[in-house]
Design an enzyme around this catalytic site. Structure first.
Site, mmCIF file in Angstrom:
data_model
loop_
_atom_site.group_PDB
_atom_site.id
_atom_site.type_symbol
_atom_site.label_atom_id
_atom_site.label_comp_id
_atom_site.label_asym_id
_atom_site.label_seq_id
_atom_site.Cartn_x
_atom_site.Cartn_y
_atom_site.Cartn_z
ATOM 1 N N THR A 1 0.837 -1.215 0.000
ATOM 2 C CA THR A 1 0.000 0.000 0.000
ATOM 3 C C THR A 1 0.867 1.258 0.000
ATOM 4 O O THR A 1 0.525 2.238 -0.646
ATOM 5 C CB THR A 1 -0.979 0.017 1.197
ATOM 6 O OG1 THR A 1 -0.271 -0.332 2.376
ATOM 7 C CG2 THR A 1 -2.111 -0.957 1.003
ATOM 8 N N PHE B 1 -7.436 -4.263 -2.977
ATOM 9 C CA PHE B 1 -8.748 -4.207 -3.645
ATOM 10 C C PHE B 1 -9.878 -4.664 -2.728
ATOM 11 O O PHE B 1 -11.037 -4.511 -3.034
ATOM 12 C CB PHE B 1 -8.756 -4.943 -4.985
ATOM 13 C CG PHE B 1 -8.658 -6.424 -4.934
ATOM 14 C CD1 PHE B 1 -9.725 -7.187 -4.506
ATOM 15 C CD2 PHE B 1 -7.507 -7.073 -5.345
ATOM 16 C CE1 PHE B 1 -9.645 -8.569 -4.473
ATOM 17 C CE2 PHE B 1 -7.420 -8.446 -5.312
ATOM 18 C CZ PHE B 1 -8.488 -9.200 -4.868
ATOM 19 N N HIS C 1 0.125 -16.325 -5.744
ATOM 20 C CA HIS C 1 -0.977 -15.892 -6.618
ATOM 21 C C HIS C 1 -0.458 -15.499 -7.997
ATOM 22 O O HIS C 1 -1.109 -14.762 -8.733
ATOM 23 C CB HIS C 1 -1.748 -14.721 -5.985
ATOM 24 C CG HIS C 1 -2.531 -15.111 -4.764
ATOM 25 N ND1 HIS C 1 -3.184 -14.206 -3.973
ATOM 26 C CD2 HIS C 1 -2.759 -16.333 -4.194
ATOM 27 C CE1 HIS C 1 -3.778 -14.850 -2.958
ATOM 28 N NE2 HIS C 1 -3.527 -16.131 -3.075
ATOM 29 N N CYS D 1 0.194 -18.782 -22.289
ATOM 30 C CA CYS D 1 -0.776 -19.291 -23.251
ATOM 31 C C CYS D 1 -1.357 -20.572 -22.687
ATOM 32 O O CYS D 1 -0.633 -21.523 -22.427
ATOM 33 C CB CYS D 1 -0.087 -19.563 -24.588
ATOM 34 S SG CYS D 1 -1.167 -20.392 -25.776
ATOM 35 N N ASN E 1 0.877 -6.565 11.197
ATOM 36 C CA ASN E 1 -0.267 -6.221 10.360
ATOM 37 C C ASN E 1 -1.093 -5.129 11.034
ATOM 38 O O ASN E 1 -1.263 -5.135 12.250
ATOM 39 C CB ASN E 1 -1.139 -7.460 10.112
ATOM 40 C CG ASN E 1 -2.092 -7.268 8.945
ATOM 41 O OD1 ASN E 1 -1.673 -6.906 7.849
ATOM 42 N ND2 ASN E 1 -3.373 -7.490 9.175
HETATM 43 ZN ZN LIG Z 1 0.314 -20.694 -27.516
#
Ligand SMILES: [Zn+2]
Length: 258
Positions: free
Chosen positions: A34, A41, A126, A134, A224
């Site tokens: 932050t 979010f 994440h 792809c 935190n």
């Molecule tokens: Zn590809």
């Protein structure tokens, strides 16, 4: 900002915990970024997510059904995230790793700021904006190539095989990257000390990692701003901003910021 006498006492205590631990792991969440200007979010009324429901827009289904619409939204997010810089909290963690005090860093953040700050052992559970992949052929491409496409007016960056690229970020409805997750679980189980920094520990499966450390006999420190479900089991809880607190910890342990 100057730390309160109580916080300075906790700097000392965390310093000692770090010195006593032969294997220290840090787990970071949105709270560490932050101060770099990236809003969490989950905090309502902040920036890009204000008008969009992330569970709908940043979802695998949305990408599969309408890659153009997905990229119209996601391109803004990528260009914003690509231009932010690490703050003193990221820098302090990188210093502590170079000084041999931190052995692994697990992050829920996709912003690459730990790597930009110089941290080497990072498990991005994440994913990250660093690559785009792809889903058809498995190739992946660096951030810059995607941004070049977007700034050249290409609406949907594509793989050489012709399929639309997906950001290397875990979307809603998508599994977490298995390699990063395996690394994170291994580190959490081996940690003599796990330092949570800027995560409220509410998102699974990351929320389960401190339990693994505690079950294996490790200690837990929570840095935190808000309460977490693990505060009662932590040997140390600190609420002051990470960008104020962590640099003092690094300094206390003789880690230079250079
Ligand atoms: Zn590809």
């Amino acid at each position: 900002m100057t730390l309160s006498p109580e916080s300075l006492e906790r700097v000392e205590r965390l310093g000692r915990l770090l010195e006593e631990s032969a294997f220290t792991v840090v787990l970071t969440g949105a709270g560490i970024s932050t101060a770099s200007g990236i809003p969490d979010f989950r905090t309502p009324g902040t920036g890009l997510w204000e008008k969009a429901d992330p569970a709908k827009v940043a979802a695998l289904d949305a990408f599969r059904e309408d890659a153009r619409g997905f990229w119209r939204f996601y391109s803004q997010r990528l260009s914003r995230l690509g231009n932010v810089e690490p703050n003193p909290a990221h820098v302090a963690l990188a210093c502590l790793e170079r000084g041999g005090r931190i052995h692994g860093l697990i992050t829920q953040n996709i912003d690459r700021l730990h790597s930009k700050a110089g941290s080497g052992e990072v498990a991005e559970v994440h994913g990250s904006i660093d690559r785009a992949e792809c889903l058809a052929c498995g190739d992946d491409y660096p951030y810059d190539r995607v941004m070049d496409d977007l700034s050249a007016g290409i609406e949907v960056p594509c793989c050489d095989c012709g399929e639309a690229l997906k950001p290397g970020v875990t979307l809603f409805g998508e599994d977490l990257p298995p390699d990063a997750l395996r690394t994170a679980v291994g580190w959490a189980r081996s940690a003599e000390l796990l330092i949570v920094a800027g995560s409220s520990l509410r998102v699974w499966p990351v929320a389960g990692l401190p339990e693994m450390t505690l079950n294996a006999g490790g200690r837990l420190a929570v840095l935190n701003a808000e309460a977490t479900p693990y505060d009662a089991e932590a040997v140390l809880v600190e609420r002051s901003p990470l960008e104020d607190f962590l640099p003092v910890v690094a300094e206390r342990l003789g880690c230079s910021q250079a």
